[in-house]
Every structure is written in C-alpha cells, then in structure tokens.
Design a protein around this motif. Structure first.
Motif, PDB file in Angstrom:
ATOM      1  N   CYS A 139       0.811  -1.225   0.000  1.00  0.00           N
ATOM      2  CA  CYS A 139       0.000   0.000   0.000  1.00  0.00           C
ATOM      3  C   CYS A 139       0.840   1.269   0.000  1.00  0.00           C
ATOM      4  N   HIS A 140       2.020   1.193   0.563  1.00  0.00           N
ATOM      5  CA  HIS A 140       2.864   2.389   0.636  1.00  0.00           C
ATOM      6  C   HIS A 140       4.316   1.967   0.509  1.00  0.00           C
ATOM      7  N   SER A 141       5.166   2.979   0.359  1.00  0.00           N
ATOM      8  CA  SER A 141       6.596   2.721   0.228  1.00  0.00           C
ATOM      9  C   SER A 141       7.152   2.125   1.521  1.00  0.00           C
ATOM     10  N   LEU A 142       8.175   1.314   1.383  1.00  0.00           N
ATOM     11  CA  LEU A 142       8.846   0.782   2.578  1.00  0.00           C
ATOM     12  C   LEU A 142       9.589   1.890   3.316  1.00  0.00           C
ATOM     13  N   ALA A 143       9.796   3.028   2.640  1.00  0.00           N
ATOM     14  CA  ALA A 143      10.440   4.163   3.309  1.00  0.00           C
ATOM     15  C   ALA A 143       9.585   4.630   4.486  1.00  0.00           C
ATOM     16  N   LEU A 144       8.272   4.481   4.357  1.00  0.00           N
ATOM     17  CA  LEU A 144       7.377   4.841   5.450  1.00  0.00           C
ATOM     18  C   LEU A 144       7.635   3.933   6.652  1.00  0.00           C
TER      19      LEU A 144
END
Ligand code: HEC
Length: 120
Positions: A52-57
């Motif tokens: 759902c979102h970047s792994l940076a999050l």
C-alpha cells in the motif's frame, strides 16, 4: 574572522542538519531509503508491508514491539491491512530489532519546570 550574515546562515544550517540527523546504525546508513536491513523476517516485511505504501514509510518509523503491533492493529482497523497470521510475530520481531526505539533519543527529556506560586 568575521562571519558575513550569509555565511552565518549557512553554518547554522549545517549545525542544525547535523544535530537533527537521525541516529542510524552503519548498516542502515549504507542502504538506499526504503531498503530494509538484512535479517530474519526481512522478506516478510517486504511481502506484507510494501503493497500500500513505500517501505520508506516503514524504515523511517521507530519503536518497540508494542509500537509496531499497535501500528499493525491501526492499519487493520482503518486501512484494510489483512490478518498477518503466523507472519506477524517474526515480522514484529524484525521491526523491533532493526527499527526499534533508539537507546539515545536525539531529543532531550523535558526540563523539570517549577512554576512560581501566584502572589495573593
Ligand atoms: C492494506 C494497506 C496497507 C498495508 C499492507 C500496510 N500498510 Fe502501513 N499504512 C497504510 C496506510 C493507508 C497508512 C497511512 C498512510 C498515510 O498516512 O499517508 C499507513 C501508514 C504506515 C506507517 C506510518 C504511520 C505513521 O504514524 O505515520 C507505518 C510505519 C506503516 N504504515 C507500517 C506498515 C507495516 C510495518 C506494514 C506491514 C506489516 C504495513 N504498514 C502494511 C496501509 C497499509
């Protein structure tokens, strides 16, 4: 030597950037943003946490097992994250180990402030 105003701004900017730099281990510093540190459970995080979102999050977040479990429950309640089943325990273990709360938080504790009594 006298600092010109522009130079002073540059210097305080550099000092601020250093002071505010997150506390990272060498292994984390060698990685690109969003890349995960090697370790057992890494592939589980890669599989479950990048849909759902970047792994940076994920990698910019920090906390103990309780913190990560709380985030998972919140995403399950609010954002349709699925039941992680048997993957949850090793996944949380990986996150708490490699993205745990820093031993030396970069921010100091609040000062012990004592307010004066109001005069009558
Ligand atoms: C089904 C979708 C979905 C999956 C899969 C998912 N997340 Fe999230 N996550 C979200 C949404 C939506 C947000 C909120 C994004 C925002 O605020 O912009 C979020 C936010 C976050 C945040 C930021 C929280 C904050 O306080 O800002 C972290 C950390 C996070 N997720 C970690 C994870 C981890 C770890 C996993 C794997 C277990 C995971 N996510 C899997 C949907 C998901």
């Amino acid at each position: 030597m006298r600092f010109k105003p522009a130079m002073r701004t540059w210097c305080s900017g550099a000092v601020l950037a250093l002071a505010c730099a997150p506390v990272l281990t060498q292994a984390q510093r060698d990685l690109k943003p969003g890349a995960l540190v090697e370790g057992p459970g890494k592939s589980l995080v890669q599989a479950h946490c990048s849909a759902c979102h970047s792994l940076a999050l994920v990698t910019q977040n920090r906390g103990d097992a309780e913190h990560w479990t709380g985030l998972i429950r919140w995403m399950q309640a609010e954002h349709k994250l699925w039941d992680l089943g048997s993957a949850e325990a090793p996944l949380v273990e990986y996150l708490a180990t490699h993205y745990g709360a820093p031993a030396n938080p970069p921010r100091r504790q609040p000062l012990q402030t004592q307010w004066r009594e109001e005069p009558d």
